[in-house]
Design an enzyme around this catalytic site. Structure first.
Site, short mmCIF file in Angstrom:
data_model
loop_
_atom_site.label_atom_id
_atom_site.label_comp_id
_atom_site.label_asym_id
_atom_site.label_seq_id
_atom_site.Cartn_x
_atom_site.Cartn_y
_atom_site.Cartn_z
N ASN A 32 0.84 -1.22 0.00
CA ASN A 32 0.00 0.00 0.00
C ASN A 32 0.87 1.26 0.00
O ASN A 32 0.55 2.23 -0.68
CB ASN A 32 -0.95 0.00 1.21
CG ASN A 32 -2.19 -0.81 0.92
OD1 ASN A 32 -3.05 -0.37 0.17
ND2 ASN A 32 -2.27 -2.00 1.49
N ASN A 127 -6.35 4.94 8.09
CA ASN A 127 -6.00 3.52 8.05
C ASN A 127 -6.70 2.87 6.88
O ASN A 127 -7.79 3.30 6.49
CB ASN A 127 -6.43 2.83 9.35
CG ASN A 127 -6.05 1.35 9.38
OD1 ASN A 127 -4.94 0.99 8.98
ND2 ASN A 127 -6.95 0.50 9.83
N HIS A 129 -8.22 -0.85 5.90
CA HIS A 129 -8.58 -2.13 6.52
C HIS A 129 -9.17 -3.04 5.44
O HIS A 129 -10.01 -2.60 4.64
CB HIS A 129 -9.60 -1.89 7.64
CG HIS A 129 -9.99 -3.16 8.33
ND1 HIS A 129 -9.18 -3.79 9.25
CD2 HIS A 129 -11.09 -3.94 8.20
CE1 HIS A 129 -9.77 -4.89 9.66
NE2 HIS A 129 -10.93 -5.01 9.05
N ASP A 161 -9.69 6.16 15.33
CA ASP A 161 -10.07 6.68 16.65
C ASP A 161 -9.61 5.67 17.70
O ASP A 161 -8.83 4.77 17.39
CB ASP A 161 -11.58 6.98 16.71
CG ASP A 161 -12.44 5.74 16.54
OD1 ASP A 161 -11.89 4.61 16.61
OD2 ASP A 161 -13.66 5.87 16.33
N GLY A 163 -11.06 3.23 19.06
CA GLY A 163 -11.54 1.85 18.90
C GLY A 163 -10.70 1.11 17.87
O GLY A 163 -9.78 1.65 17.27
N VAL A 164 -11.06 -0.16 17.64
CA VAL A 164 -10.37 -0.95 16.63
C VAL A 164 -11.22 -0.95 15.36
O VAL A 164 -12.31 -1.52 15.33
CB VAL A 164 -10.13 -2.40 17.13
CG1 VAL A 164 -9.51 -3.26 16.04
CG2 VAL A 164 -9.22 -2.38 18.36
N ASP A 165 -10.74 -0.27 14.32
CA ASP A 165 -11.41 -0.19 13.02
C ASP A 165 -12.83 0.39 13.13
O ASP A 165 -13.76 -0.08 12.46
CB ASP A 165 -11.45 -1.60 12.36
CG ASP A 165 -10.07 -2.22 12.25
OD1 ASP A 165 -9.11 -1.48 11.96
OD2 ASP A 165 -9.95 -3.44 12.46
N ALA A 193 -7.61 -3.81 -5.03
CA ALA A 193 -8.57 -2.72 -4.76
C ALA A 193 -7.96 -1.69 -3.81
O ALA A 193 -8.16 -0.48 -3.98
CB ALA A 193 -9.86 -3.31 -4.19
C1 GAR Z 1 -3.27 -4.75 3.87
O1 GAR Z 1 -4.12 -5.68 3.25
C2 GAR Z 1 -4.03 -3.92 4.90
O2 GAR Z 1 -5.36 -3.70 4.56
C3 GAR Z 1 -3.90 -4.81 6.11
O3 GAR Z 1 -2.59 -5.31 6.06
C4 GAR Z 1 -2.19 -5.43 4.70
C5 GAR Z 1 -0.84 -4.76 4.55
O4 GAR Z 1 -0.30 -5.01 3.31
N1 GAR Z 1 -4.13 -4.07 7.30
C6 GAR Z 1 -4.80 -4.53 8.35
O5 GAR Z 1 -5.24 -5.65 8.41
C7 GAR Z 1 -4.95 -3.52 9.49
N2 GAR Z 1 -5.93 -3.97 10.41
P1 GAR Z 1 0.90 -4.15 2.74
O6 GAR Z 1 2.02 -4.20 3.79
O7 GAR Z 1 1.30 -4.89 1.49
O8 GAR Z 1 0.41 -2.77 2.48
#
Ligand code: GAR
Length: 213
Positions: A32, A127, A129, A161, A163-165, A193
């Protein structure tokens, strides 16, 4: 002569340097972050990644950050598995402030954010998710979606915030769950995506910050 930071009308400037500055926090391979950095390099992000920080010394995101010429550092998280110690978070805040960032982007950062960071950047931590929130908060959300038999999955960009997600949703993108999907194939489809969604929402968020000034 360097044109970095020069944004006067009618004067040529480096598009990579335009817009608010942000810090990136990640614990993993950094795909990402790569999508964001590529948008920045191509001059379409409207914001500048100023620093990359990780709680994992061997995380791929750190060499990737350096590849893009961005200062990238490991910050030891302390003894807990799901959060950093307050001292470690304060070190994150110190580095982010030193890098003069306007906002923070979590890109696969796998610890819960606590008060030091939340209070330093209120309403300014994003973030991504890997689910269509509010469904499937927490770890391995793609696996949760598959195991629940959900017909579609996806990703959400939201404000962080306490909380979690749970923070305000800024954007979502859905993908189908296909017959024969494994956790890995579904996560790979969600990541495609994510790499389109995150730069798009970061650009919009940065535009909002510029409008506030
Ligand atoms: C991604 O899919 C992101 O959405 C997830 O970790 C991956 C990181 O991939 N994040 C979570 O699950 C946070 N709760 P990346 O290191 O290749 O960007």
């Amino acid at each position: 002569m360097s044109t970095l930071g020069t944004q006067l009308p009618g004067v040529s400037f480096c598009p990579e340097a335009a817009g608010p500055r942000f810090g990136v926090l990640g614990s993993g391979k950094g795909s990402n972050f790569r999508a964001l950095a590529e948008a920045w390099k191509s001059g379409t992000l409207g914001a500048t990644p100023a620093i990359v920080l990780s709680d994992i010394e061997t995380a791929g995101i750190l060499p990737l950050g350096r590849e893009f010429g961005i200062p990238s550092h490991f910050v030891p998280p302390g003894p807990f598995r799901t959060k950093m110690t307050p001292e470690a978070e304060e070190e994150l805040v110190r580095l982010l402030r030193e890098a003069k960032v306007d906002f923070v982007v979590l890109a696969g950062f796998m610890r819960v954010i606590k008060a030091p960071l939340l209070e330093a950047f209120p309403g300014r931590i994003l973030n991504i998710h890997p689910s269509l929130l509010p469904a499937f908060r927490g770890l391995e959300a793609w696996r949760q979606a598959l195991e629940a038999g959900a017909p579609e999955a996806g990703c959400t960009v939201h404000l962080v915030d306490a909380g979690v997600d749970t923070g305000k949703i800024l954007g979502q993108s859905s993908v189908p769950v296909l017959a024969g999907d494994t956790a890995e194939s579904l996560h790979a489809r969600i990541q495609v995506a994510e790499h389109e969604l995150y730069p798009r929402i970061v650009r919009k968020f940065a535009e909002g910050l510029k409008a506030e000034k």
